[in-house]
Write a protein that holds these residues in place. Sequence first.
Motif, short mmCIF file in Angstrom:
data_model
loop_
_atom_site.label_atom_id
_atom_site.label_comp_id
_atom_site.label_asym_id
_atom_site.label_seq_id
_atom_site.Cartn_x
_atom_site.Cartn_y
_atom_site.Cartn_z
N ASP A 50 0.83 -1.19 0.00
CA ASP A 50 0.00 0.00 0.00
C ASP A 50 0.88 1.26 0.00
O ASP A 50 0.59 2.24 -0.70
CB ASP A 50 -0.91 0.02 1.23
N GLN A 51 1.95 1.21 0.77
CA GLN A 51 2.86 2.34 0.82
C GLN A 51 3.55 2.55 -0.52
O GLN A 51 3.63 3.67 -1.03
CB GLN A 51 3.92 2.06 1.90
N LEU A 52 4.00 1.47 -1.14
CA LEU A 52 4.69 1.58 -2.41
C LEU A 52 3.76 2.03 -3.54
O LEU A 52 4.07 2.94 -4.31
CB LEU A 52 5.27 0.22 -2.80
N LEU A 53 2.58 1.40 -3.61
CA LEU A 53 1.69 1.64 -4.73
C LEU A 53 0.94 2.96 -4.63
O LEU A 53 0.32 3.40 -5.58
CB LEU A 53 0.70 0.48 -4.87
N ASN A 54 1.01 3.59 -3.46
CA ASN A 54 0.42 4.90 -3.32
C ASN A 54 1.48 6.00 -3.38
O ASN A 54 1.21 7.15 -3.03
CB ASN A 54 -0.37 5.01 -2.01
N GLY A 55 2.67 5.63 -3.79
CA GLY A 55 3.71 6.63 -4.02
C GLY A 55 4.33 7.20 -2.77
O GLY A 55 4.93 8.27 -2.82
N ASN A 56 4.21 6.48 -1.63
CA ASN A 56 4.78 7.00 -0.39
C ASN A 56 6.10 6.35 -0.05
O ASN A 56 6.48 6.19 1.08
CB ASN A 56 3.80 6.74 0.77
#
Length: 396
Positions: free
Chosen positions: A389-395
């Motif tokens: 979720d962190q990676l795929l939301n650009g965070n």
Amino acid sequence: MSTSTKNSNFATNSKSNSSSNHPLRIALIRQKFRFDGGGERIVSHISDILSSHGHDVSLIARQWEGTNSSVLKCNPPKWTRVQRESLFAKQAITISEQENFDLVQSHERIPGCQVYRAGDGVHRCWLEERSRKMSGWRRWLLFRNHYHRYMLAAEKSMYEDSRLKCVICNAQMVADEIQKHFAIDPANLHVIYNGVDTTRFHPKLKKYRTRVCNELQISPEQSIGLFVGSGWERKGLTQAIRGLQASPELSLIVLGRDKAQYAFEKLAAKLGVQKQIHFAGVQSDVASYYGAADFFVLPTLYDPFPNSILEAMASGLPILTTTKCGAAEMITNGENGYILDSLDDTGWQNVMQKCSNREQCRSMGLQARSKVEPFTYDAMQQKLTALYDQLLNGND
């Protein structure tokens, strides 16, 4: 679109797609995929996690079986070991670029991926441990071997590539080794332990002890050690065999296969312990053998984190392993197992002799079970989901 442009837009594109609830296209790279492989089970879990969140997951592989993912075949020629690795790496990345995936995760050492799962540890560290048993000239040859030189170069290139966003480590040992040997941002290293089926692997498996002992003609009254794995040089079977010398009351069951099995049988005969060792080959029902054993022994030269140790602990077995096994992070000396240097001959004989006390093994095994109970598949899934979720939301 060029590779550099595509990757520079990765976070932006992923965030846009995610916020619009559009599925992302994700590639998982693994040369060979078989349904019964430990590393492959992790690939399957990751694929299931991503698919359950609506993403479109593809597997880029040379060979495969037993996967529900769509597969993109990547099977270039492989006349030598170096070509097997280098040509697959080049073609796999080319396929991922042509397919314009939003995220590329590799389980092989391939420069250009955005996520890498370091399930095989650090090749340099494995060579260093392997070389400890070698004479000077053999050590010199080992580090100048063409295959190893390629792997070392590929590893360095991958870890220090600006496109690499995240490294998933299955042990803190591996994360520490990567940070020590490569120029990489520590914030990109994420330790997520594997999960284990604590329902299937359980102390209740003791009910199979009599059956297995009868099959292998072992007295159920003896203390029984269990060794599981293939690639017996690296797994340290030689040390386990030597460890039996001081304890004629012990038996050792060996599961797995190795092309050099005859050499290990010959060593056992030379040391006079051949009657104590039972080579049971590859077994589809490993669980019953955990139930038959009193302790689990893995004197590995180097192993990031073998699933077999989690399974053994969940089955209520104390663990005997080494300082260069990531699973040592789960072990407290004298409480739920023992940790030794892989080359400590006397130490291995001593701790295996201690395991001749079955009641002590049972007590330590219950503590091993308690230690591993939180490490379920659900716990692993939650941590992986949070990371994706962190990676795929650009965070990142």
